[in-house]
Write an enzyme that holds these catalytic residues in place. Structure first.
Site, mmCIF file in Angstrom:
data_model
loop_
_atom_site.group_PDB
_atom_site.id
_atom_site.type_symbol
_atom_site.label_atom_id
_atom_site.label_comp_id
_atom_site.label_asym_id
_atom_site.label_seq_id
_atom_site.Cartn_x
_atom_site.Cartn_y
_atom_site.Cartn_z
ATOM 1 N N GLY A 1 0.794 -1.229 0.000
ATOM 2 C CA GLY A 1 0.000 0.000 0.000
ATOM 3 C C GLY A 1 0.819 1.269 0.000
ATOM 4 O O GLY A 1 2.015 1.254 -0.295
ATOM 5 N N ASN A 2 0.134 2.388 0.322
ATOM 6 C CA ASN A 2 0.692 3.731 0.166
ATOM 7 C C ASN A 2 1.208 3.871 -1.269
ATOM 8 O O ASN A 2 2.358 4.202 -1.519
ATOM 9 C CB ASN A 2 1.790 3.997 1.187
ATOM 10 C CG ASN A 2 2.106 5.483 1.271
ATOM 11 O OD1 ASN A 2 1.216 6.316 1.119
ATOM 12 N ND2 ASN A 2 3.348 5.820 1.478
ATOM 13 N N LEU A 3 0.281 3.604 -2.180
ATOM 14 C CA LEU A 3 0.640 3.419 -3.586
ATOM 15 C C LEU A 3 1.139 4.710 -4.251
ATOM 16 O O LEU A 3 0.604 5.785 -4.019
ATOM 17 C CB LEU A 3 -0.574 2.887 -4.353
ATOM 18 C CG LEU A 3 -1.177 1.588 -3.800
ATOM 19 C CD1 LEU A 3 -2.381 1.171 -4.634
ATOM 20 C CD2 LEU A 3 -0.156 0.462 -3.736
ATOM 21 N N HIS B 1 4.156 1.594 -8.017
ATOM 22 C CA HIS B 1 3.173 0.517 -7.896
ATOM 23 C C HIS B 1 2.219 0.515 -9.098
ATOM 24 O O HIS B 1 1.899 -0.535 -9.654
ATOM 25 C CB HIS B 1 2.317 0.708 -6.633
ATOM 26 C CG HIS B 1 3.071 0.636 -5.347
ATOM 27 N ND1 HIS B 1 3.270 1.737 -4.538
ATOM 28 C CD2 HIS B 1 3.652 -0.412 -4.689
ATOM 29 C CE1 HIS B 1 3.931 1.390 -3.461
ATOM 30 N NE2 HIS B 1 4.192 0.081 -3.528
ATOM 31 N N GLN C 1 7.850 -9.554 7.641
ATOM 32 C CA GLN C 1 9.077 -9.061 6.998
ATOM 33 C C GLN C 1 9.699 -7.870 7.704
ATOM 34 O O GLN C 1 10.683 -7.311 7.230
ATOM 35 C CB GLN C 1 8.822 -8.748 5.523
ATOM 36 C CG GLN C 1 7.945 -7.545 5.257
ATOM 37 C CD GLN C 1 7.573 -7.460 3.780
ATOM 38 O OE1 GLN C 1 6.802 -8.257 3.277
ATOM 39 N NE2 GLN C 1 8.146 -6.496 3.070
ATOM 40 N N ASP D 1 13.121 -3.547 -5.891
ATOM 41 C CA ASP D 1 13.493 -4.548 -4.873
ATOM 42 C C ASP D 1 14.109 -5.740 -5.599
ATOM 43 O O ASP D 1 13.512 -6.802 -5.694
ATOM 44 C CB ASP D 1 12.250 -4.931 -4.079
ATOM 45 C CG ASP D 1 11.609 -3.709 -3.443
ATOM 46 O OD1 ASP D 1 12.144 -3.217 -2.440
ATOM 47 O OD2 ASP D 1 10.604 -3.206 -3.983
ATOM 48 N N GLN E 1 14.672 -9.086 -3.859
ATOM 49 C CA GLN E 1 13.373 -9.726 -3.635
ATOM 50 C C GLN E 1 12.870 -10.385 -4.921
ATOM 51 O O GLN E 1 12.385 -11.520 -4.911
ATOM 52 C CB GLN E 1 12.397 -8.637 -3.164
ATOM 53 C CG GLN E 1 10.945 -9.036 -3.131
ATOM 54 C CD GLN E 1 10.071 -7.898 -2.593
ATOM 55 O OE1 GLN E 1 10.133 -7.600 -1.410
ATOM 56 N NE2 GLN E 1 9.264 -7.288 -3.426
ATOM 57 N N ILE F 1 10.756 2.808 -11.284
ATOM 58 C CA ILE F 1 10.265 4.160 -11.580
ATOM 59 C C ILE F 1 10.938 5.111 -10.580
ATOM 60 O O ILE F 1 10.897 4.869 -9.369
ATOM 61 C CB ILE F 1 8.723 4.242 -11.437
ATOM 62 C CG1 ILE F 1 8.050 3.178 -12.312
ATOM 63 C CG2 ILE F 1 8.233 5.651 -11.788
ATOM 64 C CD1 ILE F 1 8.262 3.323 -13.799
ATOM 65 N N LEU G 1 11.148 5.781 -6.501
ATOM 66 C CA LEU G 1 9.940 6.027 -5.703
ATOM 67 C C LEU G 1 9.799 4.900 -4.687
ATOM 68 O O LEU G 1 10.049 3.741 -4.998
ATOM 69 C CB LEU G 1 8.702 6.062 -6.604
ATOM 70 C CG LEU G 1 8.654 7.140 -7.672
ATOM 71 C CD1 LEU G 1 7.308 7.121 -8.392
ATOM 72 C CD2 LEU G 1 8.921 8.526 -7.093
HETATM 73 P P1 AMP Z 1 5.873 -2.536 -1.668
HETATM 74 O O1 AMP Z 1 4.513 -1.935 -1.525
HETATM 75 O O2 AMP Z 1 6.968 -1.625 -1.306
HETATM 76 O O3 AMP Z 1 5.958 -3.906 -1.041
HETATM 77 O O4 AMP Z 1 6.059 -2.785 -3.234
HETATM 78 C C1 AMP Z 1 5.153 -3.565 -3.970
HETATM 79 C C2 AMP Z 1 5.693 -3.821 -5.350
HETATM 80 O O5 AMP Z 1 5.890 -2.581 -6.024
HETATM 81 C C3 AMP Z 1 7.062 -4.529 -5.324
HETATM 82 O O6 AMP Z 1 7.100 -5.464 -6.378
HETATM 83 C C4 AMP Z 1 8.022 -3.394 -5.554
HETATM 84 O O7 AMP Z 1 9.247 -3.789 -6.142
HETATM 85 C C5 AMP Z 1 7.214 -2.534 -6.520
HETATM 86 N N1 AMP Z 1 7.708 -1.151 -6.501
HETATM 87 C C6 AMP Z 1 7.780 -0.319 -5.429
HETATM 88 N N2 AMP Z 1 8.363 0.846 -5.779
HETATM 89 C C7 AMP Z 1 8.669 0.747 -7.096
HETATM 90 C C8 AMP Z 1 9.313 1.608 -8.026
HETATM 91 N N3 AMP Z 1 9.766 2.809 -7.700
HETATM 92 N N4 AMP Z 1 9.469 1.166 -9.307
HETATM 93 C C9 AMP Z 1 9.032 -0.071 -9.657
HETATM 94 N N5 AMP Z 1 8.425 -0.932 -8.816
HETATM 95 C C10 AMP Z 1 8.250 -0.543 -7.554
#
Ligand code: AMP
Length: 270
Positions: A31-33, A37, A61, A152, A155, A178, A186
């Site tokens: 979240g906190n998209l 995302h 985690q 990530d 991951q 991105i 981001l």
């Molecule tokens: P998170 O909410 O941080 O667990 O991220 C969820 C998904 O969004 C994961 O697969 C992250 O790698 C991807 N994600 C988060 N930030 C970015 C970004 N700046 N660019 C590309 N993918 C992202």
């Protein structure tokens, strides 16, 4: 967009959707998209007929002293963003028991050697927690495609390796990073940074770009690393690690450095 808050909601919604033709793509998030995302949701829509996003701040985690409690949560705004992107289903459980029921033993996944290196060295148990929840969500949703961002990278690799064994029919799609205009990737946790700190963080990207340039100019690996460390220290940044790895995150050394494609993995947490 259908919003499922419980396992039962989710199962009923999935039943309806599996009757429709076409592939189902999953985007797991906490979240906190932001636009990072949402780029994953767009990629999902290009590759599948049906899309499901999950928002679950996974307690497994987070280390003991990490930010589980204060991790940014912005449910209503997230829902609106996903509606705009025309995501079909959002699973946003009301509590952790909708993912890990009290009566069910959690199937723990170990992330092995790579899970304890790089970011895993600084965050013990982090990647075990990530793999455990991702495996659980894959089992619950059974998507055809799942999408993860290169932000990530470690991951992404660990999930791909796990999926090959535990979910062989699932396609993992890798989405590019991105970044904001100043080069900072981001991230939901960028909310913690002041404007001044965000500007300071742009030096990380500068450092990576410069290191790649030196690499392409065949500068010795040790020199590249030394140069990067000096630059970061001059900007008052103290990296947890700076390493040169190949694209599978294997260690490389000068002997393997024959101009083959490799890249820098850098992470700064504190
Ligand atoms: P998170 O909410 O941080 O667990 O991220 C969820 C998904 O969004 C994961 O697969 C992250 O790698 C991807 N994600 C988060 N930030 C970015 C970004 N700046 N660019 C590309 N993918 C992202």
């Amino acid at each position: 967009m259908i919003i499922a808050r419980t396992r039962d909601d989710l199962n009923q919604t999935l039943q309806k959707f599996t009757q429709k033709p076409g592939k189902l793509a999953l985007i797991p998030t906490m979240g906190n998209l932001h636009s990072g995302h949402l780029s994953l949701v767009r990629l999902a829509k290009l590759n599948a007929k049906k899309t499901i996003t999950t928002i679950f701040v996974n307690p497994l985690q987070f280390g003991k002293n990490e930010d589980f409690e204060k991790y940014p949560r912005s449910e209503e705004i997230d829902i609106n963003k996903l509606r705009k992107e025309k995501c079909d289903i959002l699973f946003i459980p009301i509590n952790r028991h909708e993912v890990f029921p009290k009566f069910e033993e959690v199937k723990k996944i170990e992330s092995g050697k790579l899970g304890n290196e790089l970011c895993g060295k600084i965050r013990p148990g982090h990647f075990d927690g990530v793999l455990t929840v991702v495996n659980k969500i894959f089992d619950m949703i059974k998507p055809d495609i799942a999408i993860f961002g290169a932000k990530d990278y470690q991951q992404q690799i660990l999930i791909s390796e796990m999926s090959k064994i535990l979910h062989p029919y699932l396609t993992i799609l890798k989405a590019p990073i991105i970044r904001s205009k100043n080069g900072v990737a981001l991230s939901s946790r960028n909310n913690y940074l002041s404007e001044k700190e965000m500007n300071l963080a742009s030096n990380l990207f500068k450092c990576l770009e410069n290191s790649v340039k030196l690499y392409n100019d065949n500068v010795l690996l040790n020199e590249i690393i030394e140069n990067a460390q000096k630059f970061l220290i001059s900007k008052k940044l103290n990296p947890d690690y700076f390493e040169l790895r190949d694209n599978k995150l294997n260690n490389i050394n000068e002997n393997h450095f024959n101009g083959k494609k490799s890249f820098f993995k850098f992470c700064y947490i504190k």
